[in-house]
Design an enzyme around this catalytic site. Structure first.
Site, PDB file in Angstrom:
ATOM      1  N   SER A  14      -5.012  -4.934   4.777  1.00 17.00           N
ATOM      2  CA  SER A  14      -4.564  -4.323   3.153  1.00 17.00           C
ATOM      3  C   SER A  14      -4.683  -2.842   3.175  1.00 17.00           C
ATOM      4  CB  SER A  14      -5.444  -5.649   2.923  1.00 17.00           C
ATOM      5  OG  SER A  14      -7.292  -4.416   2.622  1.00 17.00           O
ATOM      6  N   ASN A  15      -5.573  -2.079   3.578  1.00 18.06           N
ATOM      7  CA  ASN A  15      -5.346  -0.444   3.943  1.00 18.06           C
ATOM      8  C   ASN A  15      -4.018  -0.100   4.871  1.00 18.06           C
ATOM      9  OD1 ASN A  15      -7.449   1.226   2.439  1.00 18.06           O
ATOM     10  ND2 ASN A  15      -8.781  -0.669   3.247  1.00 18.06           N
ATOM     11  N   ARG A  67     -14.936   1.670  26.994  1.00 19.89           N
ATOM     12  CA  ARG A  67     -14.519   1.820  25.859  1.00 19.89           C
ATOM     13  C   ARG A  67     -13.719   3.136  26.193  1.00 19.89           C
ATOM     14  NH1 ARG A  67     -17.948   4.659  21.532  1.00 19.89           N
ATOM     15  NH2 ARG A  67     -19.869   4.487  22.948  1.00 19.89           N
ATOM     16  N   MET A  92     -12.376  -1.945  13.584  1.00 17.00           N
ATOM     17  CA  MET A  92     -13.980  -1.660  13.959  1.00 17.00           C
ATOM     18  C   MET A  92     -14.637  -1.453  15.487  1.00 17.00           C
ATOM     19  SD  MET A  92     -14.614  -2.215  11.250  1.00 17.00           S
ATOM     20  CE  MET A  92     -16.099  -3.428  11.338  1.00 17.00           C
ATOM     21  N   ASN A 109     -10.527   8.326   8.446  1.00 13.04           N
ATOM     22  CA  ASN A 109     -11.146   6.786   8.215  1.00 13.04           C
ATOM     23  C   ASN A 109     -10.783   7.304   6.794  1.00 13.04           C
ATOM     24  OD1 ASN A 109     -11.968   4.739   9.547  1.00 13.04           O
ATOM     25  ND2 ASN A 109     -14.244   5.916   8.127  1.00 13.04           N
ATOM     26  N   HIS A 111     -13.947   4.092   4.096  1.00 13.99           N
ATOM     27  CA  HIS A 111     -14.534   4.124   4.516  1.00 13.99           C
ATOM     28  C   HIS A 111     -15.402   3.520   3.080  1.00 13.99           C
ATOM     29  CE1 HIS A 111     -18.923   3.116   5.880  1.00 13.99           C
ATOM     30  NE2 HIS A 111     -19.552   3.952   4.809  1.00 13.99           N
ATOM     31  N   THR A 143     -14.866  12.833  13.116  1.00 17.47           N
ATOM     32  CA  THR A 143     -15.716  13.493  13.715  1.00 17.47           C
ATOM     33  C   THR A 143     -16.523  12.794  14.629  1.00 17.47           C
ATOM     34  OG1 THR A 143     -16.778  14.115  12.417  1.00 17.47           O
ATOM     35  CG2 THR A 143     -15.586  15.362  11.974  1.00 17.47           C
ATOM     36  N   ASP A 147     -18.736   8.075  10.447  1.00 15.06           N
ATOM     37  CA  ASP A 147     -18.215   8.027   9.293  1.00 15.06           C
ATOM     38  C   ASP A 147     -19.007   9.232   8.178  1.00 15.06           C
ATOM     39  OD1 ASP A 147     -17.528   5.951   9.000  1.00 15.06           O
ATOM     40  OD2 ASP A 147     -19.487   4.925   8.672  1.00 15.06           O
ATOM     41  N   GLU A 176      -9.579   1.212  -2.270  1.00  9.33           N
ATOM     42  CA  GLU A 176      -9.222   1.745  -1.471  1.00  9.33           C
ATOM     43  C   GLU A 176      -7.554   2.500  -1.749  1.00  9.33           C
ATOM     44  OE1 GLU A 176     -10.866   0.511   2.194  1.00  9.33           O
ATOM     45  OE2 GLU A 176     -12.732   0.145   1.505  1.00  9.33           O
TER      46      GLU A 176
HETATM   47  C1  GRF Z   1     -12.255  -1.877   3.943  1.00 16.12           C
HETATM   48  O1  GRF Z   1     -12.997  -2.217   3.681  1.00 16.12           O
HETATM   49  C2  GRF Z   1     -12.582   0.155   5.002  1.00 16.12           C
HETATM   50  O2  GRF Z   1     -13.416   0.460   4.169  1.00 16.12           O
HETATM   51  C3  GRF Z   1     -12.767  -0.017   5.555  1.00 16.12           C
HETATM   52  O3  GRF Z   1     -12.371  -1.464   6.238  1.00 16.12           O
HETATM   53  C4  GRF Z   1     -11.883  -1.713   5.373  1.00 16.12           C
HETATM   54  C5  GRF Z   1     -10.915  -2.867   6.118  1.00 16.12           C
HETATM   55  O4  GRF Z   1     -10.005  -4.220   5.092  1.00 16.12           O
HETATM   56  N1  GRF Z   1     -13.184   0.667   6.435  1.00 16.12           N
HETATM   57  P1  GRF Z   1      -8.929  -3.662   5.755  1.00 16.12           P
HETATM   58  O5  GRF Z   1      -8.698  -4.315   6.489  1.00 16.12           O
HETATM   59  O6  GRF Z   1      -7.898  -2.788   5.526  1.00 16.12           O
HETATM   60  O7  GRF Z   1      -7.913  -4.980   4.545  1.00 16.12           O
END
Ligand code: GRF
Length: 195
Positions: A14-15, A67, A92, A109, A111, A143, A147, A176
């Site tokens: 969604s972001n 990784r 993630m 990022n 958060h 960095t 976070d 966000e």
């Molecule tokens: C958001 O809450 C963001 O802050 C965190 O992970 C979530 C991602 O949500 N890092 P989306 O995939 O952007 O909906």
């Protein structure tokens, strides 16, 4: 000229979508040139494709515990796409110093807390447990510490009586969606003024 931006996701996206929408404006300083996920099944990949954005999955599973090998594959795709700035939007994965080093000063990022408060997971639950009255979200430069990097922008969200984790998460997410496009814009403008 718009700066080519790549977005890394792991899930819903969604972001990511808020950045894609913002970047459609002719005067927005970024163009989203690639959405990359470490999970082939991330719903955000479909969403991005629906908006005509090139997408790719580089499945972290295939690399097991290595990784950095996964990140090298991701890096290859980002470079191929001409990405100059990376946005982590619900990506993630813990990043190694290799990847952070590749994008030093060029990776943001988002958060869900008012950093430096509540780095890590379960931020809404921790805010409720602490009885905080104000919560929110942060966009920061990535960095090595999790976070931890310099803050680009923040938005506050009031914690209301009777709030649950879900109700709070919903309002923070809405904040966000406004914050990330604004912060990316500010970041790119600042960057331009210093180079
Ligand atoms: C958001 O809450 C963001 O802050 C965190 O992970 C979530 C991602 O949500 N890092 P989306 O995939 O952007 O909906």
């Amino acid at each position: 000229m718009k700066v080519p931006v790549g977005i890394l996701i792991s899930g819903r996206g969604s972001n990511m979508l808020s950045l894609i929408e913002a970047a459609k404006a002719p005067d927005y300083p970024a163009e989203i040139v690639l959405v990359l996920s470490n999970r082939e099944t991330a719903p955000g990949l479909h969403l991005a494709a629906q908006h005509g954005i090139p997408t790719i999955a580089v499945a972290s599973k295939a690399f097991g515990a290595d990784r950095e090998a996964h990140e090298r594959a991701v890096q290859g795709e980002l470079v191929r796409a001409g990405v100059q700035v990376v946005c982590l939007a619900g990506y993630m994965r813990l990043l190694t110093p290799y990847f952070v080093g590749q994008w030093a000063g060029r990776m943001l990022n988002i958060h869900p807390s008012l950093l430096p408060k509540y780095p890590g997971l379960e931020t809404h639950q921790r805010v409720l447990e602490a009885g905080d009255k104000i919560h929110g979200c942060t966009v920061h430069v990535v960095t090595d510490g999790m976070d931890e990097g310099p803050i680009v922008g923040q938005a506050e969200v009031a914690v209301l009586p009777g709030d649950t984790e879900e109700s709070l998460a919903k309002r923070v997410l809405a904040a966000e969606h406004l914050l990330f496009p604004r912060a990316l814009k500010d970041f790119l403008k600042r960057d331009k003024n210093t180079t």
